[in-house]
Design an enzyme around this catalytic site. Structure first.
Site, mmCIF file in Angstrom:
data_model
loop_
_atom_site.group_PDB
_atom_site.id
_atom_site.type_symbol
_atom_site.label_atom_id
_atom_site.label_comp_id
_atom_site.label_asym_id
_atom_site.label_seq_id
_atom_site.Cartn_x
_atom_site.Cartn_y
_atom_site.Cartn_z
ATOM 1 C CE LYS A 67 -4.159 -1.922 2.088
ATOM 2 N NZ LYS A 67 -5.191 -1.811 3.121
ATOM 3 C CG ASP A 103 -8.190 0.415 3.243
ATOM 4 O OD1 ASP A 103 -9.017 -0.431 2.841
ATOM 5 O OD2 ASP A 103 -6.958 0.265 3.142
HETATM 6 P P1 NDP Z 1 0.216 -3.898 10.129
HETATM 7 O O1 NDP Z 1 1.113 -5.078 10.061
HETATM 8 O O2 NDP Z 1 0.571 -2.663 9.390
HETATM 9 O O3 NDP Z 1 0.063 -3.466 11.676
HETATM 10 C C1 NDP Z 1 -0.130 -4.426 12.669
HETATM 11 C C2 NDP Z 1 -0.393 -3.783 14.022
HETATM 12 O O4 NDP Z 1 -0.613 -4.853 14.939
HETATM 13 C C3 NDP Z 1 0.766 -2.961 14.558
HETATM 14 O O5 NDP Z 1 0.267 -1.872 15.286
HETATM 15 C C4 NDP Z 1 1.455 -3.932 15.529
HETATM 16 O O6 NDP Z 1 2.054 -3.261 16.622
HETATM 17 C C5 NDP Z 1 0.279 -4.714 16.057
HETATM 18 N N1 NDP Z 1 0.686 -6.016 16.565
HETATM 19 C C6 NDP Z 1 1.173 -7.058 15.846
HETATM 20 N N2 NDP Z 1 1.428 -8.094 16.649
HETATM 21 C C7 NDP Z 1 1.118 -7.699 17.912
HETATM 22 C C8 NDP Z 1 1.140 -8.327 19.187
HETATM 23 N N3 NDP Z 1 1.521 -9.581 19.338
HETATM 24 N N4 NDP Z 1 0.691 -7.623 20.258
HETATM 25 C C9 NDP Z 1 0.249 -6.359 20.124
HETATM 26 N N5 NDP Z 1 0.206 -5.706 18.950
HETATM 27 C C10 NDP Z 1 0.627 -6.363 17.860
HETATM 28 O O7 NDP Z 1 -1.210 -4.445 9.733
HETATM 29 P P2 NDP Z 1 -2.461 -3.613 9.157
HETATM 30 O O8 NDP Z 1 -2.508 -2.338 9.918
HETATM 31 O O9 NDP Z 1 -2.433 -3.583 7.693
HETATM 32 O O10 NDP Z 1 -3.694 -4.551 9.559
HETATM 33 C C11 NDP Z 1 -4.116 -4.683 10.909
HETATM 34 C C12 NDP Z 1 -5.364 -5.534 10.978
HETATM 35 O O11 NDP Z 1 -6.455 -4.887 10.342
HETATM 36 C C13 NDP Z 1 -5.205 -6.873 10.265
HETATM 37 O O12 NDP Z 1 -5.790 -7.852 11.068
HETATM 38 C C14 NDP Z 1 -5.982 -6.714 8.996
HETATM 39 O O13 NDP Z 1 -6.535 -7.937 8.573
HETATM 40 C C15 NDP Z 1 -7.078 -5.751 9.428
HETATM 41 N N6 NDP Z 1 -7.594 -4.935 8.324
HETATM 42 C C16 NDP Z 1 -8.929 -4.943 8.072
HETATM 43 C C17 NDP Z 1 -9.462 -4.179 7.074
HETATM 44 C C18 NDP Z 1 -10.924 -4.209 6.817
HETATM 45 O O14 NDP Z 1 -11.354 -3.718 5.766
HETATM 46 N N7 NDP Z 1 -11.741 -4.726 7.692
HETATM 47 C C19 NDP Z 1 -8.621 -3.305 6.241
HETATM 48 C C20 NDP Z 1 -7.225 -3.358 6.586
HETATM 49 C C21 NDP Z 1 -6.749 -4.156 7.598
HETATM 50 P P3 NDP Z 1 3.596 -3.452 17.049
HETATM 51 O O15 NDP Z 1 4.393 -3.009 15.890
HETATM 52 O O16 NDP Z 1 3.757 -2.630 18.260
HETATM 53 O O17 NDP Z 1 3.767 -4.909 17.320
#
Ligand code: NDP
Length: 278
Positions: A67, A103
């Site tokens: 993206k 989005d």
């Molecule tokens: P990213 O990989 O960009 O971000 C992931 C986030 O999750 C970060 O803030 C990360 O924080 C956090 N995270 C990951 N592992 C852990 C953990 N074990 N404990 C706590 N925090 C954690 O993903 P996206 O932002 O692209 O997507 C996030 C979610 O949203 C996904 O599940 C995706 O499927 C969903 N989504 C849904 C959409 C919809 O239309 N409904 C559209 C886009 C996304 P840190 O770095 O601190 O670990």
């Protein structure tokens, strides 16, 4: 007559629901269009962009992990997509590729559908990744009193705030549970924008107490339909909402950008149900 092609680029793409959503509407309207899946490795992106212009692919959705990466290949980028810092939709206008973000519109329409009014309210947001950018862009427009962003990676949250130019915000470390409990107890709207829960087992945060019954608690994840986060929130009296409408509405906006026609929510839901996807 030659078919109009649109599709999805990303990697990996095994679980996407987008082809079901779009192709069901093309079929319903008798449109000579098809939505395809283009699973691309990073080194294939540039070549695909060239192919997209030459083969007259009308547009694509862009998903994880491209993206942001895709933005440098486009001829122009819509203002909102620039502000969000991500493109999830490309339109091919006579060989010129224009980037959009739908989005955040998907999230805005979800707020509207569930009548969630956050003006002057306290919002707690778990996560600071790509999706959190779109969420914050939409939230900012609604003028909440404060957005409390909770993440493990603090620089990542600081980057989010900087990119979206958020003003009324605070950043918190996820593991500080006493502080987070207090924020959650005072929240009018709670959002999980982390990827925690996709495995159907994990929970980014266990809610201790809500301000009152019926507080909306939202999870961007839609599979599972009820994540462990939503399940425990429901047990505490929350009104729970998952990410399926955001997905559908963002797709409907992309559909409109490509075809100039409105998509159809009911057709999409019916198709997703028939395929056992929701
Ligand atoms: P990213 O990989 O960009 O971000 C992931 C986030 O999750 C970060 O803030 C990360 O924080 C956090 N995270 C990951 N592992 C852990 C953990 N074990 N404990 C706590 N925090 C954690 O993903 P996206 O932002 O692209 O997507 C996030 C979610 O949203 C996904 O599940 C995706 O499927 C969903 N989504 C849904 C959409 C919809 O239309 N409904 C559209 C886009 C996304 P840190 O770095 O601190 O670990």
């Amino acid at each position: 007559m030659e078919k109009n092609i649109v599709g999805l680029i990303g990697y990996p793409l095994s679980h996407t629901l987008s082809p079901i959503m779009h192709n069901s509407v093309f079929k319903k309207y008798g449109m000579n269009w098809e939505y395809k899946v283009f699973e691309l490795k990073k080194e294939e992106l540039k070549k695909f962009i060239k192919k997209m212009k030459q083969e007259k692919i009308k547009g694509v959705n862009v998903t994880v992990p491209y993206k942001q990466e895709i933005m440098k290949y486009l001829d122009s980028i819509d203002k909102a997509a620039k502000s969000v810092g991500a493109v999830n939709t490309i339109v091919n206008k006579k060989g010129k590729l224009i980037g959009y973000n739908t989005d955040y519109i998907g999230f805005e329409k979800t707020l509207k559908k569930y009548r969630i009014d956050i003006k002057g309210k306290n919002v707690v947001l778990f996560g600071a990744g790509g999706a959190a950018h779109a969420i914050c862009f939409a939230l900012k427009k609604q003028k909440p009193k404060i957005i409390d962003i909770v993440n493990i990676d603090i620089p990542m949250a600081e980057n989010l705030v900087k990119e979206i130019k958020l003003e009324n915000y605070r950043i918190w470390y996820l593991k500080k549970s006493e502080v987070i409990d207090a924020l959650v107890k005072n929240a009018d709207f709670i959002i999980n924008a982390t990827s925690v829960g996709l495995d159907k087992k994990s929970n980014p945060y266990k809610i201790d107490k809500l301000k009152k019954k019926g507080i909306p608690v939202y999870d961007l994840i839609y599979n599972p339909a009820v994540t462990p986060f939503l399940k425990q929130a429901k047990n505490k009296g929350a009104r729970i909402i998952n990410g399926i409408d955001m997905l559908i509405y963002q797709g409907m906006e992309s559909f409109k950008l490509w075809t100039g026609r409105n998509s159809d929510y009911d057709t999409i839901v019916k198709a997703l149900k028939e395929k056992g996807a929701i």
